[in-house]
Scaffold this motif. Structure first.
Motif, PDB file in Angstrom:
ATOM      1  N   SER A  93      -9.919  38.883  34.523  1.00 32.77           N
ATOM      2  CA  SER A  93      -9.337  38.872  33.181  1.00 32.77           C
ATOM      3  C   SER A  93      -7.879  38.447  33.278  1.00 32.77           C
ATOM      4  O   SER A  93      -7.468  37.844  34.264  1.00 32.77           O
ATOM      5  N   GLU A  94      -7.090  38.773  32.292  1.00 32.40           N
ATOM      6  CA  GLU A  94      -5.682  38.410  32.312  1.00 32.40           C
ATOM      7  C   GLU A  94      -4.963  39.132  33.436  1.00 32.40           C
ATOM      8  O   GLU A  94      -5.435  40.125  33.981  1.00 32.40           O
ATOM      9  N   SER A 139     -11.089  49.580  35.417  1.00 32.89           N
ATOM     10  CA  SER A 139     -11.548  48.189  35.324  1.00 32.89           C
ATOM     11  C   SER A 139     -11.217  47.430  36.606  1.00 32.89           C
ATOM     12  O   SER A 139     -12.029  46.639  37.111  1.00 32.89           O
ATOM     13  N   ARG A 171     -11.486  29.843  32.973  1.00 30.89           N
ATOM     14  CA  ARG A 171     -12.129  31.109  33.326  1.00 30.89           C
ATOM     15  C   ARG A 171     -12.312  31.235  34.847  1.00 30.89           C
ATOM     16  O   ARG A 171     -12.243  32.334  35.398  1.00 30.89           O
TER      17      ARG A 171
END
Length: 337
Positions: free
Chosen positions: A206-207, A246, A291
């Motif tokens: 993710s970021e 996460s 991505r």
């Protein structure tokens, strides 16, 4: 002297010979040692710079000096310089400690009461990260999506990471697989791993995320233009704990960063499946590339390879063939132009 090199074999042999015979010139020493005279000349200069040889008059004749005296002569100025630097550092600490107490008594309690602070200016972000790093006592975790980073950023982070490792702080970094194609990133990873940091790679991230001691999390704002973006500083325990969980989830499914071999984009089966899955979602090439943390041109090569593997001439046909092979759900074709 700014740079002290270890004595090589010729220099050591030259010193031993001069010590034994009392004094000699370069040619005499070269004849005895069986080496070119220019090697002895360089060795003599090196020994003279280290105060181990002194001129005895005549044609480049030299005599040996006591190494203990040379050591004292070379080390004393450095020790005095270190002592002066320590006094300067102590003075800075004393002067700023008063201001720090003043700042914390007024501004800091207000800031700490805010669970999420938005830092619009990049310099404010940098200062807060530096503060969190200095206060860090246990661990720093980092999510680093995209490909390799610039050599300038890596050089800055290298010094900070090595300093944290010297303090015994655990450092874990997650890159995407494509970062292994960056020579600068590989060199950085090799050094921090040697210092005890843990670096792994995953297909998708993710970021970017940085968390210190599972208390302070930095989440970057969306980049607009070429200027570095601001960030959100999150201190809310519930949100920070969620971000850490996460990270752990991705970390468990990651693999060690490959610092050996050749620097190139990894052509793994996992990467191929990721390309197929993102194609099936109907994403454009640019989005898929972002991505997966690779250049659009490189991404298109992977897409072309997937289509060639199944014998497709279009994305629509590739979707049908891939669905038949069970690589994507039946009927979920690959969108394309």
């Amino acid at each position: 002297m700014d740079d002290h090199h270890l004595l090589d074999e010729v220099a050591l042999a030259t010193y031993e010979y001069v010590l034994r015979v009392g004094s000699c010139g370069d040619e005499e020493a070269a004849d005895h040692l069986g080496v070119d005279v220019h090697l002895v000349t360089e060795a003599r200069k090196q020994l003279q710079n280290l105060r181990l040889l002194a001129s005895a008059g005549g044609d480049r004749a030299a005599v040996a000096l006591d190494p203990e005296i040379a050591e004292a002569e070379l080390v004393t100025p450095l020790e005095l310089s270190i002592a002066q630097r320590r006094r300067e550092i102590s003075g800075i600490h004393q002067q700023l400690r008063v201001l720090s107490e003043m700042y914390r008594s007024r501004a800091q309690p207000v800031a700490e009461d805010v669970p999420i602070r938005i830092l619009d200016d990049y310099e404010d972000v940098r200062r807060e990260i530096d503060l969190a790093r200095r206060r860090c006592t246990e661990e720093r975790i980092t999510l680093q999506p995209g490909g390799g980073r610039s050599a300038e950023l890596l050089e800055q982070d290298l010094l900070q990471t090595l300093e944290m490792r010297e303090r015994g702080i655990r450092v874990r970094i997650l890159y995407q697989h494509t970062a292994q194609a960056s020579l600068a990133t590989r060199a950085y990873v090799r050094q921090v791993v040697e210092a005890g940091a843990e670096v792994r790679v995953a297909e998708e991230l993710s970021e970017r995320l940085i968390v210190y001691d599972r208390k302070n999390a930095f989440i970057p704002k969306e980049r607009k233009g070429k200027e570095p973006p601001g960030a959100a500083l999150v201190t809310d325990p519930t949100v920070v704990a969620y971000l850490c969980r996460s990270f752990e989830s991705v970390w468990q499914g990651s693999t060690p960063f490959d610092i050996g071999g050749v620097a190139e984009y990894p052509h793994t089966e996992d990467l191929r499946i990721s390309v197929i899955r993102l194609m099936a979602m109907g994403l454009k090439d640019e989005v898929i590339a972002r991505r997966l943390g690779m250049a659009t041109r490189t991404c298109r090569r992977h897409i072309s390879a997937v289509m060639a593997d199944v014998g497709a001439t279009s994305r629509f046909q590739a979707g049908i063939l891939l669905a038949r092979q069970g690589l994507i759900p039946d009927g979920e074709g690959v969108a394309g132009s």
